[in-house]
Enzyme design. Structure first.
Site, PDB file in Angstrom:
ATOM      1  CG  ASP A 157     -62.500 -11.682 -26.498  1.00 49.56           C
ATOM      2  OD1 ASP A 157     -62.329 -11.961 -25.295  1.00 49.56           O
ATOM      3  OD2 ASP A 157     -63.148 -10.704 -26.897  1.00 49.56           O
ATOM      4  CG  HIS A 163     -39.753 -26.971 -11.557  1.00 49.71           C
ATOM      5  ND1 HIS A 163     -39.669 -27.808 -12.652  1.00 49.71           N
ATOM      6  CD2 HIS A 163     -38.527 -26.421 -11.416  1.00 49.71           C
ATOM      7  CE1 HIS A 163     -38.442 -27.763 -13.137  1.00 49.71           C
ATOM      8  NE2 HIS A 163     -37.731 -26.933 -12.403  1.00 49.71           N
ATOM      9  CG  ASP A 182     -35.591 -19.945  -8.780  1.00 48.94           C
ATOM     10  OD1 ASP A 182     -35.274 -18.952  -9.469  1.00 48.94           O
ATOM     11  OD2 ASP A 182     -35.284 -21.115  -9.095  1.00 48.94           O
ATOM     12  CG  ASP A 203     -32.627 -18.324 -12.823  1.00 50.87           C
ATOM     13  OD1 ASP A 203     -33.335 -18.340 -11.809  1.00 50.87           O
ATOM     14  OD2 ASP A 203     -32.306 -19.349 -13.457  1.00 50.87           O
ATOM     15  CG  HIS A 260     -31.192 -29.027  -9.150  1.00 54.50           C
ATOM     16  ND1 HIS A 260     -30.174 -28.101  -9.224  1.00 54.50           N
ATOM     17  CD2 HIS A 260     -31.827 -28.776  -7.965  1.00 54.50           C
ATOM     18  CE1 HIS A 260     -30.210 -27.314  -8.155  1.00 54.50           C
ATOM     19  NE2 HIS A 260     -31.205 -27.710  -7.362  1.00 54.50           N
ATOM     20  CG  HIS A 289     -29.864 -22.839 -16.342  1.00 49.57           C
ATOM     21  ND1 HIS A 289     -30.199 -21.558 -16.727  1.00 49.57           N
ATOM     22  CD2 HIS A 289     -30.365 -22.974 -15.081  1.00 49.57           C
ATOM     23  CE1 HIS A 289     -30.885 -20.975 -15.754  1.00 49.57           C
ATOM     24  NE2 HIS A 289     -31.000 -21.811 -14.731  1.00 49.57           N
ATOM     25  CG  HIS A 315     -33.751 -23.347 -18.263  1.00 56.69           C
ATOM     26  ND1 HIS A 315     -34.636 -24.308 -17.885  1.00 56.69           N
ATOM     27  CD2 HIS A 315     -33.357 -22.755 -17.099  1.00 56.69           C
ATOM     28  CE1 HIS A 315     -34.768 -24.313 -16.558  1.00 56.69           C
ATOM     29  NE2 HIS A 315     -34.004 -23.366 -16.071  1.00 56.69           N
ATOM     30  CD  GLU A 363     -30.115 -23.003 -10.950  1.00 55.56           C
ATOM     31  OE1 GLU A 363     -31.148 -23.152 -10.278  1.00 55.56           O
ATOM     32  OE2 GLU A 363     -30.137 -22.661 -12.146  1.00 55.56           O
ATOM     33  CE1 TYR A 392     -33.925 -27.255  -3.523  1.00 58.38           C
ATOM     34  CE2 TYR A 392     -32.383 -28.873  -4.401  1.00 58.38           C
ATOM     35  CZ  TYR A 392     -32.887 -27.586  -4.374  1.00 58.38           C
ATOM     36  OH  TYR A 392     -32.342 -26.621  -5.202  1.00 58.38           O
ATOM     37  NE  ARG A 442     -33.191 -23.179  -6.875  1.00 62.20           N
ATOM     38  CZ  ARG A 442     -34.357 -23.742  -6.627  1.00 62.20           C
ATOM     39  NH1 ARG A 442     -34.404 -24.949  -6.094  1.00 62.20           N
ATOM     40  NH2 ARG A 442     -35.485 -23.110  -6.894  1.00 62.20           N
ATOM     41  CD  GLU A 485     -30.846 -19.672 -10.205  1.00 61.57           C
ATOM     42  OE1 GLU A 485     -31.952 -19.630  -9.627  1.00 61.57           O
ATOM     43  OE2 GLU A 485     -30.691 -20.091 -11.364  1.00 61.57           O
TER      44      GLU A 485
HETATM   45  N1  GLY Z   1     -35.693 -20.558 -12.226  1.00 66.85           N
HETATM   46  C1  GLY Z   1     -35.340 -21.606 -13.062  1.00 66.85           C
HETATM   47  C2  GLY Z   1     -34.034 -22.136 -12.739  1.00 66.85           C
HETATM   48  O1  GLY Z   1     -33.468 -21.788 -11.715  1.00 66.85           O
HETATM   49  O2  GLY Z   1     -33.463 -22.869 -13.491  1.00 66.85           O
HETATM   50 MN    MN Z   2     -33.788 -19.972 -10.689  1.00 68.49          MN
HETATM   51 MN    MN Z   3     -31.645 -21.192 -12.792  1.00 65.93          MN
END
Ligand code: GLY
Ligand code: MN
Ligand code: MN
Length: 439
Positions: free
Chosen positions: A41, A244, A261, A272, A351, A355, A362, A385, A389, A406, A408
């Site tokens: 619940d 991820h 991240d 982000d 990638h 975004h 996103h 970003e 890798y 990375r 960002e």
């Molecule tokens: N943390 C998700 C991205 O960087 O797109």
């Molecule tokens: Mn991110």
């Molecule tokens: Mn991002």
């Protein structure tokens, strides 16, 4: 739950008015998100629908906003009734009366009246604007109202002939942030920047990734940002090469990098940020070379963010710098154009460079229109970003193995160029090393 400052309803009313002007005619119906069960619940922490929130500022579940468009548009809220018994257990509910007043609606009714009232509200309207196709239960409900109107055609009323996805115009609106949104996003970005600084200061060999995650969450919460905007990634060493990564349980080792991240959600708006830093405070030579390359790519990307540029231009700018560097490192072979063309760089960079960012991490809004990249415009917010890798592979010299970097930032497009909302988060090699060693 309560909006304390009544002036805060202004931007929400202004957005409803803007949507009404844009659509002109018909009826808009936007529901909020359902509560979701976690187990037994217990429910997941409730998160309202972003499109619904954008138009209302209302955060209770079981709510729907209806806008009857025309020369004098009316906004109607359906929400939970007051219920002393439930409020003793679960907390305050506005109820239609107080919600109407606090949130500036023309009318408000109990959520339980929605199905009975909708057929009348839809009668003789040409177009129904609703998030069609997003939730089968909602589509079924909408069909029920339409059939209820159709059942009355012999009394002279007609049902809407068109159903349009309201998420399309809403997405376009949400893409360009208003002053109210920009102010919140600046603050969200500042809190997240501080959280990363705290993580850098706290991290040390021997700790677990989740201990660093706890530092991030601590900084979010103590500043009133009650949740992360997405699951925080705290990835030490080779884990940084899992895009991820969510495990967040490995031990931090001397000599490794830590990729974080993480960003808070403040007043429903996301931030982000990614930063990568040496656990023990100093980059190794190869780590530093890779870091400097990603940083140069990120700076080239940020520089390409300006009004009038194609959305993809900053990705292209960042990717070109990465490719040049990968060739210099002998990780890719050929000319920059050749490597961009044959795509061998995707072994290390798979990638896109960013975004839209807003109520959703996103965020909504099409990236292309009629087959062409959207042009950037003042008020849009996006992430920049790039990363590298480098997994163990026969074509990769050993010193590069398992380095994942990375970087960002969140960037607002301005009339003259850009504003880096996350500019206070340490980023240069010197600033990052100092922030880690600031114990
Ligand atoms: N943390 C998700 C991205 O960087 O797109
Ligand atoms: Mn991110
Ligand atoms: Mn991002």
């Amino acid at each position: 739950m309560k909006l304390e400052n009544p002036l805060q309803i202004k931007p929400f009313k202004a957005r409803r008015a803007r949507l009404a002007r844009h659509l002109g005619a018909g009826v808009v119906v936007v529901p909020t998100a359902p509560e979701r069960q976690r187990n037994a619940d217990t429910h997941y922490d409730y998160r309202w629908d972003s499109g619904f929130y954008y138009l209302t500022g209302f955060r209770e579940p079981e709510a729907v906003v209806v806008m009857v468009l025309g020369a004098r548009p009316r906004s109607i809220l359906f929400c939970r009734e007051k219920n002393l018994e439930r409020e003793i257990w679960d907390g305050y509910r506005h109820g239609p009366g107080q919600a109407r007043e606090h949130f500036g609606f023309d009318e408000a009714y109990a959520y339980g009246e929605l199905d009975a009232r909708m057929p009348d509200l839809l009668a003789d309207q040409e177009v129904l604007h609703t998030p069609v196709g997003s939730d089968p239960a909602w589509d079924l409900r909408v069909a029920g109202w339409l059939n209820a109107v159709r059942a009355k055609v012999r009394t002279g009323v007609s049902a809407p002939a068109q159903i349009r996805d309201v998420r399309v115009p809403l997405g376009d609106m949400r893409l360009v942030k208003d002053e109210h949104e920009i102010a919140v996003m600046r603050r969200a970005a500042a809190i997240s920047s501080e959280a990363h600084r705290r993580a850098m200061r706290s991290a040390a060999p021997g700790m677990r990734e989740y201990e660093v995650e706890a530092e991030l969450l601590h900084e979010f919460l103590r500043n009133g940002a009650r949740a992360p905007a997405y699951g925080s990634i705290v990835a030490a060493g080779a884990n940084a090469c899992v895009l991820h990564y969510r495990e967040n349980s490995a031990e931090l080792r001397k000599g490794e990098l830590l990729l974080i991240d993480a960003g808070c959600e403040l007043d429903s708006y996301a931030s982000d940020i990614t930063r990568t830093f040496p656990v023990a405070g100093r980059f190794g030579a190869v780590q530093r070379d890779v870091y400097e390359l990603v940083l140069a790519a990120q700076q080239a990307g940020i520089h390409a963010v300006k009004p009038g540029a194609d959305f993809i231009a900053y990705h292209d700018a960042a990717t070109a710098v990465l490719v040049r560097g990968l060739i210099d490192f002998k990780l890719c072979k050929g000319s920059v154009d050749g490597v961009l063309e044959n795509g061998t760089y995707k072994q290390f960079y798979m990638h896109r460079t960013g975004h839209w960012l807003g109520l959703d991490v996103h965020d909504v809004g099409d990236y292309m229109q009629k087959g062409k990249w959207r042009k950037l415009k003042a008020g849009m917010v996006l992430t920049v970003e790039p990363g590298l890798y480098i997994r163990p592979a026969p074509n990769v010299p050993k010193p590069f193995w398992n380095i994942g970097v990375r970087i960002e930032d969140d960037v607002l497009v301005t009339a003259k160029g850009r504003e880096i909302l996350t500019a206070h988060c340490p980023k240069t090699v010197k600033d990052v090393e100092e922030a880690v060693l600031d114990r």
